[in-house]
Design an enzyme around this catalytic site. Structure first.
Site, PDB file in Angstrom:
ATOM      1  N   ASP A  67       0.211  -6.626  -8.050  1.00 48.59           N
ATOM      2  CA  ASP A  67      -0.061  -5.236  -8.411  1.00 48.59           C
ATOM      3  C   ASP A  67       1.185  -4.356  -8.329  1.00 48.59           C
ATOM      4  O   ASP A  67       2.238  -4.781  -7.847  1.00 48.59           O
ATOM      5  CB  ASP A  67      -1.178  -4.649  -7.518  1.00 48.59           C
ATOM      6  CG  ASP A  67      -0.994  -4.988  -6.039  1.00 48.59           C
ATOM      7  OD1 ASP A  67       0.143  -5.327  -5.642  1.00 48.59           O
ATOM      8  OD2 ASP A  67      -1.978  -4.909  -5.294  1.00 48.59           O
ATOM      9  N   ASN A 133     -10.741  -2.175   3.523  1.00 50.77           N
ATOM     10  CA  ASN A 133     -12.007  -2.028   2.790  1.00 50.77           C
ATOM     11  C   ASN A 133     -12.375  -3.315   2.051  1.00 50.77           C
ATOM     12  O   ASN A 133     -13.279  -3.330   1.223  1.00 50.77           O
ATOM     13  CB  ASN A 133     -11.932  -0.845   1.814  1.00 50.77           C
ATOM     14  CG  ASN A 133     -10.881  -1.040   0.721  1.00 50.77           C
ATOM     15  OD1 ASN A 133     -10.214  -2.082   0.665  1.00 50.77           O
ATOM     16  ND2 ASN A 133     -10.733  -0.057  -0.155  1.00 50.77           N
ATOM     17  N   HIS A 135     -10.411  -4.980  -0.054  1.00 49.13           N
ATOM     18  CA  HIS A 135      -9.794  -5.178  -1.373  1.00 49.13           C
ATOM     19  C   HIS A 135      -8.799  -6.342  -1.350  1.00 49.13           C
ATOM     20  O   HIS A 135      -8.230  -6.673  -0.309  1.00 49.13           O
ATOM     21  CB  HIS A 135      -9.163  -3.882  -1.912  1.00 49.13           C
ATOM     22  CG  HIS A 135      -7.860  -3.460  -1.315  1.00 49.13           C
ATOM     23  ND1 HIS A 135      -7.376  -2.178  -1.441  1.00 49.13           N
ATOM     24  CD2 HIS A 135      -6.925  -4.126  -0.576  1.00 49.13           C
ATOM     25  CE1 HIS A 135      -6.214  -2.092  -0.833  1.00 49.13           C
ATOM     26  NE2 HIS A 135      -5.917  -3.252  -0.294  1.00 49.13           N
ATOM     27  N   GLU A 140     -10.467  -2.696  -5.762  1.00 46.38           N
ATOM     28  CA  GLU A 140     -11.177  -1.893  -4.772  1.00 46.38           C
ATOM     29  C   GLU A 140     -12.674  -2.193  -4.817  1.00 46.38           C
ATOM     30  O   GLU A 140     -13.178  -2.722  -5.830  1.00 46.38           O
ATOM     31  CB  GLU A 140     -10.942  -0.406  -5.077  1.00 46.38           C
ATOM     32  CG  GLU A 140      -9.474   0.024  -5.019  1.00 46.38           C
ATOM     33  CD  GLU A 140      -8.953   0.226  -3.599  1.00 46.38           C
ATOM     34  OE1 GLU A 140      -9.239  -0.621  -2.722  1.00 46.38           O
ATOM     35  OE2 GLU A 140      -8.245   1.211  -3.371  1.00 46.38           O
TER      36      GLU A 140
HETATM   37  P1  PGA Z   1      -1.063  -4.632   4.380  1.00 49.65           P
HETATM   38  O1  PGA Z   1      -1.845  -4.416   3.022  1.00 49.65           O
HETATM   39  O2  PGA Z   1      -0.527  -6.025   4.345  1.00 49.65           O
HETATM   40  O3  PGA Z   1       0.042  -3.620   4.358  1.00 49.65           O
HETATM   41  O4  PGA Z   1      -2.035  -4.425   5.484  1.00 49.65           O
HETATM   42  C1  PGA Z   1      -2.720  -5.416   2.585  1.00 49.65           C
HETATM   43  C2  PGA Z   1      -3.533  -4.925   1.416  1.00 49.65           C
HETATM   44  O5  PGA Z   1      -3.801  -3.719   1.311  1.00 49.65           O
HETATM   45  O6  PGA Z   1      -3.938  -5.767   0.592  1.00 49.65           O
END
Ligand code: PGA
Length: 221
Positions: A67, A133, A135, A140
């Site tokens: 992404d 959450n 995702h 999302e």
């Molecule tokens: P993070 O993000 O590794 O910074 O916790 C993971 C994500 O949001 O997929």
């Protein structure tokens, strides 16, 4: 689906790095699906060290990132382009033409990204973090699973979670472009790394809850 529990966050992420290194060793022109965020950093550090010591070679490796934010310049240090340059691309012998990140410039670009993944023979190993959450990538919680690369509007929870990288939550882009759930599921192997107490509920819902687009990672069941 296999689960492995580690003593600490670094060990968990390095274990994922081992799987990626093994994939590159087995197949020199492997296609890697890569992730940004805090979670994968130890894996990139480890891959860089092994490259420095001559254990692995990225000369023929191809990469596709999950992404990128929409509306942020690729040179902006907070872009995922810049993140990947800093943590991996500038440190190993990946060829610039072999690294790919999605761009948020409309449907044609999204389709081109899906086609490029397909033309590369599909993703051999996809590295994932998980949002608190649930995702994966920027898929999302939603009413439906998406198939291909698409533009997403970030949820308030994700904006808040990512505000730590920006001066304030107001500066976090509101949209991103992300591989879809279909792209992730099409990978031949998926490795999700979850670390930290704030991910505990998402992990539980992913493993034990119903398979639902409300918890995107639950699709991995
Ligand atoms: P993070 O993000 O590794 O910074 O916790 C993971 C994500 O949001 O997929």
């Amino acid at each position: 689906m296999e689960f492995h529990v580690y003593e600490n966050a670094r060990a968990a992420c390095e274990a994922a790095g081992v799987l990626i290194a093994a994939q590159i060793t087995r197949k020199g022109d492997s296609v890697l699906g890569l992730a940004t965020g805090s979670t994968p950093i130890p894996a990139y550090e480890m891959l860089t060290q092994w490259y420095d010591r001559g254990v692995i070679d990225f000369d023929r490796v191809r990469t596709f990132n999950l992404d990128e934010y929409v509306g942020i310049d690729h040179k902006n240090p907070l872009s995922y382009h810049a993140f990947m340059q800093e943590h991996l691309f500038s440190k190993v012998n990946l060829r610039p033409e072999n690294v790919h990140l999605p761009s948020g410039n409309g449907a044609a670009d999204a389709e081109a990204y899906d086609k490029a993944i397909h033309d590369a023979g599909g993703i051999d190993i996809q590295l994932l973090g998980i949002g608190r959450n649930g995702h994966i990538g920027f898929n999302e919680p939603a009413d439906d699973f998406t198939y291909g690369t698409h533009v997403v509007t970030l949820t308030a929870d994700t904006i808040e979670a990512n505000a730590r990288f920006f001066k304030s939550a107001d500066e976090v882009p509101r949209q991103a472009v992300s591989m879809g759930i279909g792209n992730i599921m099409a990978a031949k192997c998926v490795v999700l790394v979850a670390t930290g107490e704030n991910k505990a509920k998402a992990v539980r819902d992913t493993i034990r809850g119903p398979i639902t687009p409300r918890v995107p990672a639950s699709v991995l069941q």
